[in-house]
Design an enzyme around this catalytic site. Sequence first.
Site, short mmCIF file in Angstrom:
data_model
loop_
_atom_site.label_atom_id
_atom_site.label_comp_id
_atom_site.label_asym_id
_atom_site.label_seq_id
_atom_site.Cartn_x
_atom_site.Cartn_y
_atom_site.Cartn_z
N TYR A 1 -4.56 12.77 1.63
CA TYR A 1 -4.59 12.98 0.18
C TYR A 1 -3.29 13.59 -0.36
CZ TYR A 1 -9.54 12.16 1.02
OH TYR A 1 -10.72 11.62 1.42
N ASP B 1 0.00 5.05 0.91
CA ASP B 1 -0.14 6.01 2.01
C ASP B 1 -0.24 5.27 3.35
OD1 ASP B 1 -0.35 7.47 -0.29
OD2 ASP B 1 -2.38 8.21 0.08
N CYS C 1 -6.12 3.16 -7.95
CA CYS C 1 -7.55 3.20 -8.26
C CYS C 1 -8.13 4.56 -7.89
CB CYS C 1 -8.30 2.10 -7.52
SG CYS C 1 -10.07 2.15 -7.89
N ASP D 1 -1.91 -0.96 5.64
CA ASP D 1 -2.18 -0.41 6.97
C ASP D 1 -3.66 -0.37 7.30
OD1 ASP D 1 -2.68 1.63 5.10
OD2 ASP D 1 -2.23 3.20 6.55
N ASN E 1 -5.45 2.86 -3.33
CA ASN E 1 -6.71 3.56 -3.59
C ASN E 1 -6.41 5.05 -3.57
OD1 ASN E 1 -8.24 1.21 -3.56
ND2 ASN E 1 -9.05 1.51 -1.51
N GLN E 2 -6.87 5.76 -4.57
CA GLN E 2 -6.65 7.21 -4.62
C GLN E 2 -7.97 7.93 -4.88
OE1 GLN E 2 -3.89 8.99 -3.84
NE2 GLN E 2 -3.07 7.06 -3.11
N SER E 3 -8.84 7.92 -3.88
CA SER E 3 -10.16 8.54 -4.03
C SER E 3 -10.08 10.05 -4.13
CB SER E 3 -11.06 8.14 -2.87
OG SER E 3 -10.64 8.79 -1.68
N LYS F 1 -9.72 -1.31 -3.39
CA LYS F 1 -9.63 -2.19 -2.22
C LYS F 1 -10.80 -1.87 -1.29
CE LYS F 1 -5.49 -0.62 -1.53
NZ LYS F 1 -4.14 -0.31 -0.99
N ASP G 1 0.86 -1.16 0.00
CA ASP G 1 0.00 0.00 0.00
C ASP G 1 0.91 1.23 0.00
OD1 ASP G 1 -2.42 1.54 0.28
OD2 ASP G 1 -1.89 1.80 2.39
#
Length: 170
Positions: A22, A13, A92, A137, A54-56, A112, A11
């Site tokens: 972010y 971050d 993502c 994490d 994951n990058q929302s 994820k 992962d």
Amino acid sequence: MDSGVPAVFLDRDGVLIEDTGYPHLEEHLRLMPGAAEAVRQLNKLGYLCVIVTNQSGVARGLFTEDQMKAFNTLIVRKLAAKGAVIGAVYACPFHSEARVEAYLHPDHPDRKPNPGMLLRAMAAHKIDPAKSFMIGDQPSDMEAARRAGVPGFRFEGGDLYQFVRELLGH
């Protein structure tokens, strides 16, 4: 017969870099203590290191997909400068509550806890799940690992190199 490459899914971050909320600009980039040493050690042992993140923030309109890609490239370059090789990056940007329509998805297979990024990496890089594992994490990281058929190990901060050494029993 060799059945494939051993890999470690990492992962981003909170594992490789500090989660500053972010992060997407160069001034946000702080490698976790021991991150470069951990990746270098995994490289030395023959593992392909793959970032799955994951990058929302993209879906939320906080930064663009291009900014996300540039930031990921920067992380890879920073690690490479310390002799730590990242073999691939999967990110993502999709989210069920996206503000940016293009990234709106109720349950994207890559996000994820879904295993999409890990499964795509396995296919693209001929990774053997039996020789691979995930370090994350969040519970979603552990669930993505489980669904992809690899063990997941929860990193709760501190020195990533120490964590990896203990994991590998050194």
